[in-house]
Design a protein around this motif. Sequence first.
Motif, PDB file in Angstrom:
ATOM      1  N   LEU A   1       0.835  -1.199   0.000  1.00 28.99           N
ATOM      2  CA  LEU A   1       0.000   0.000   0.000  1.00 28.99           C
ATOM      3  C   LEU A   1       0.873   1.252   0.000  1.00 28.99           C
ATOM      4  N   ARG A   2       0.399   2.314  -0.662  1.00 32.97           N
ATOM      5  CA  ARG A   2       1.101   3.590  -0.713  1.00 32.97           C
ATOM      6  C   ARG A   2       0.168   4.691  -0.208  1.00 32.97           C
ATOM      7  N   PRO A   3       0.743   5.825   0.229  1.00 29.27           N
ATOM      8  CA  PRO A   3      -0.096   6.916   0.745  1.00 29.27           C
ATOM      9  C   PRO A   3      -1.126   7.410  -0.264  1.00 29.27           C
ATOM     10  N   GLN A   4      -0.763   7.439  -1.550  1.00 32.66           N
ATOM     11  CA  GLN A   4      -1.670   7.880  -2.598  1.00 32.66           C
ATOM     12  C   GLN A   4      -1.832   6.753  -3.623  1.00 32.66           C
ATOM     13  N   PRO A   5      -3.048   6.522  -4.125  1.00 32.29           N
ATOM     14  CA  PRO A   5      -3.265   5.429  -5.087  1.00 32.29           C
ATOM     15  C   PRO A   5      -2.389   5.529  -6.332  1.00 32.29           C
ATOM     16  N   GLU A   6      -2.108   6.754  -6.780  1.00 33.52           N
ATOM     17  CA  GLU A   6      -1.324   6.924  -8.003  1.00 33.52           C
ATOM     18  C   GLU A   6       0.157   6.620  -7.796  1.00 33.52           C
ATOM     19  N   ASP A   7       0.580   6.451  -6.543  1.00 31.49           N
ATOM     20  CA  ASP A   7       1.980   6.130  -6.263  1.00 31.49           C
ATOM     21  C   ASP A   7       2.305   4.658  -6.521  1.00 31.49           C
ATOM     22  N   VAL A   8       1.297   3.834  -6.663  1.00 28.05           N
ATOM     23  CA  VAL A   8       1.505   2.398  -6.820  1.00 28.05           C
ATOM     24  C   VAL A   8       1.933   2.093  -8.253  1.00 28.05           C
ATOM     25  N   LEU A   9       3.039   1.347  -8.390  1.00 28.59           N
ATOM     26  CA  LEU A   9       3.564   0.988  -9.705  1.00 28.59           C
ATOM     27  C   LEU A   9       4.313  -0.339  -9.590  1.00 28.59           C
ATOM     28  N   ALA A  10       4.040  -1.257 -10.488  1.00 24.52           N
ATOM     29  CA  ALA A  10       4.715  -2.558 -10.476  1.00 24.52           C
ATOM     30  C   ALA A  10       6.130  -2.422 -11.014  1.00 24.52           C
ATOM     31  N   ASP A  11       7.056  -3.121 -10.379  1.00 23.32           N
ATOM     32  CA  ASP A  11       8.432  -3.126 -10.866  1.00 23.32           C
ATOM     33  C   ASP A  11       8.594  -4.196 -11.948  1.00 23.32           C
ATOM     34  N   ALA A  12       9.730  -4.157 -12.638  1.00 26.05           N
ATOM     35  CA  ALA A  12       9.971  -5.069 -13.750  1.00 26.05           C
ATOM     36  C   ALA A  12       9.980  -6.532 -13.300  1.00 26.05           C
ATOM     37  N   THR A  13      10.466  -6.797 -12.082  1.00 24.55           N
ATOM     38  CA  THR A  13      10.517  -8.168 -11.581  1.00 24.55           C
ATOM     39  C   THR A  13       9.118  -8.745 -11.420  1.00 24.55           C
ATOM     40  N   LEU A  14       8.204  -7.947 -10.863  1.00 30.08           N
ATOM     41  CA  LEU A  14       6.827  -8.419 -10.687  1.00 30.08           C
ATOM     42  C   LEU A  14       6.144  -8.607 -12.036  1.00 30.08           C
ATOM     43  N   ARG A  15       6.344  -7.677 -12.952  1.00 32.23           N
ATOM     44  CA  ARG A  15       5.738  -7.814 -14.274  1.00 32.23           C
ATOM     45  C   ARG A  15       6.226  -9.095 -14.957  1.00 32.23           C
ATOM     46  N   ALA A  16       7.515  -9.365 -14.840  1.00 31.07           N
ATOM     47  CA  ALA A  16       8.064 -10.579 -15.447  1.00 31.07           C
ATOM     48  C   ALA A  16       7.486 -11.831 -14.785  1.00 31.07           C
ATOM     49  N   LEU A  17       7.332 -11.792 -13.468  1.00 28.81           N
ATOM     50  CA  LEU A  17       6.772 -12.932 -12.746  1.00 28.81           C
ATOM     51  C   LEU A  17       5.349 -13.216 -13.205  1.00 28.81           C
ATOM     52  N   LEU A  18       4.537 -12.169 -13.325  1.00 27.85           N
ATOM     53  CA  LEU A  18       3.156 -12.363 -13.760  1.00 27.85           C
ATOM     54  C   LEU A  18       3.084 -12.819 -15.209  1.00 27.85           C
ATOM     55  N   GLY A  19       3.994 -12.322 -16.024  1.00 27.43           N
ATOM     56  CA  GLY A  19       4.043 -12.789 -17.400  1.00 27.43           C
ATOM     57  C   GLY A  19       4.384 -14.263 -17.490  1.00 27.43           C
ATOM     58  N   ASP A  20       5.341 -14.700 -16.670  1.00 26.84           N
ATOM     59  CA  ASP A  20       5.688 -16.119 -16.629  1.00 26.84           C
ATOM     60  C   ASP A  20       4.521 -16.957 -16.121  1.00 26.84           C
ATOM     61  N   MET A  21       3.839 -16.453 -15.090  1.00 26.09           N
ATOM     62  CA  MET A  21       2.687 -17.176 -14.556  1.00 26.09           C
ATOM     63  C   MET A  21       1.626 -17.387 -15.618  1.00 26.09           C
ATOM     64  N   THR A  22       1.377 -16.347 -16.408  1.00 26.64           N
ATOM     65  CA  THR A  22       0.383 -16.455 -17.463  1.00 26.64           C
ATOM     66  C   THR A  22       0.728 -17.601 -18.409  1.00 26.64           C
ATOM     67  N   ALA A  23       2.017 -17.766 -18.681  1.00 25.27           N
ATOM     68  CA  ALA A  23       2.450 -18.835 -19.578  1.00 25.27           C
ATOM     69  C   ALA A  23       2.262 -20.207 -18.956  1.00 25.27           C
ATOM     70  N   PHE A  24       2.781 -20.415 -17.729  1.00 26.18           N
ATOM     71  CA  PHE A  24       2.711 -21.765 -17.188  1.00 26.18           C
ATOM     72  C   PHE A  24       1.384 -22.099 -16.509  1.00 26.18           C
ATOM     73  N   CYS A  25       0.475 -21.111 -16.406  1.00 29.33           N
ATOM     74  CA  CYS A  25      -0.894 -21.384 -15.958  1.00 29.33           C
ATOM     75  C   CYS A  25      -1.858 -21.441 -17.144  1.00 29.33           C
ATOM     76  N   GLY A  26      -1.327 -21.524 -18.338  1.00 28.59           N
ATOM     77  CA  GLY A  26      -2.181 -21.612 -19.517  1.00 28.59           C
ATOM     78  C   GLY A  26      -3.039 -20.386 -19.741  1.00 28.59           C
ATOM     79  N   GLY A  27      -2.566 -19.220 -19.275  1.00 21.65           N
ATOM     80  CA  GLY A  27      -3.324 -17.982 -19.434  1.00 21.65           C
ATOM     81  C   GLY A  27      -4.308 -17.704 -18.322  1.00 21.65           C
ATOM     82  N   ALA A  28      -4.441 -18.618 -17.356  1.00 17.23           N
ATOM     83  CA  ALA A  28      -5.460 -18.492 -16.308  1.00 17.23           C
ATOM     84  C   ALA A  28      -4.954 -17.667 -15.126  1.00 17.23           C
ATOM     85  N   VAL A  29      -4.601 -16.421 -15.396  1.00 18.44           N
ATOM     86  CA  VAL A  29      -4.170 -15.464 -14.373  1.00 18.44           C
ATOM     87  C   VAL A  29      -4.890 -14.159 -14.626  1.00 18.44           C
TER      88      VAL A  29
END
Length: 257
Positions: A38-66
Amino acid sequence: MVAAASAPTLLAPGELQKIAPPATSAYFLDVDGTLLELRPQPEDVLADATLRALLGDMTAFCGGAVALVSGRAIVDLDRIFHPLILPAAGLHGAEIRFPDGARTFADASAVDDARPKLRAFVQKHEGLRLEDKGATLALHFRQRPELGEEARAFMRSLVDRPDLSVQPGKMVAELKQTAHTKATGIASLMARAPFLGRAPVFIGDDLTDEIGFGFVNEQGGVSIRIAAMEASSAAQFRLADPAQLRSQLAALRGKGA
């Protein structure tokens, strides 16, 4: 229907892979306080490259079910995770983006009468913040926690018909359409491939997620709450913080956090 609350069981490292294998599970993930701190302001929240890559990988090995399931609008989720685009249920299920790109859209007119009243209330109370999401109106009092009860009471006073309700959250109260919840958002996504036929896994952190936990439990799925302290919840399991969740998700692909 929300299942009876009890204290969730703390997941051991790597246990998520055992109870919710990617090959047969559909992952529904809350964002604020779950994937990201959580951040003090909603607009302060931003995903880092590591998280984006993790979710992208999950999408692949979960057959898109993310999918993302959030109180935020889908356009805001896209800002946070850019350039990654995921299926999503936004505004507590009021808008849906399906894996094939098909969309359902929220009716912003439902809260039109309340909007000017809420703006006037916020102007009279320094430190309160109105987040106008179109189809929902969120009143944040994180900067003025002593005004929490007054803020919640005012929000409840705006509910003048049965199709509107107030959703409480962490230092926020949100005016929304009663028919839309995170449970209905998950159900809509589960009715379509590639989610169809898989066991749902819902991970969240807030009061707004409790109805989703209950729904997923009823479907024979797995529910996990991100919570630093042991407390009652409809969720079956618990992780302490987003960092622990990232470690569990990383273990799904056979890598460390």
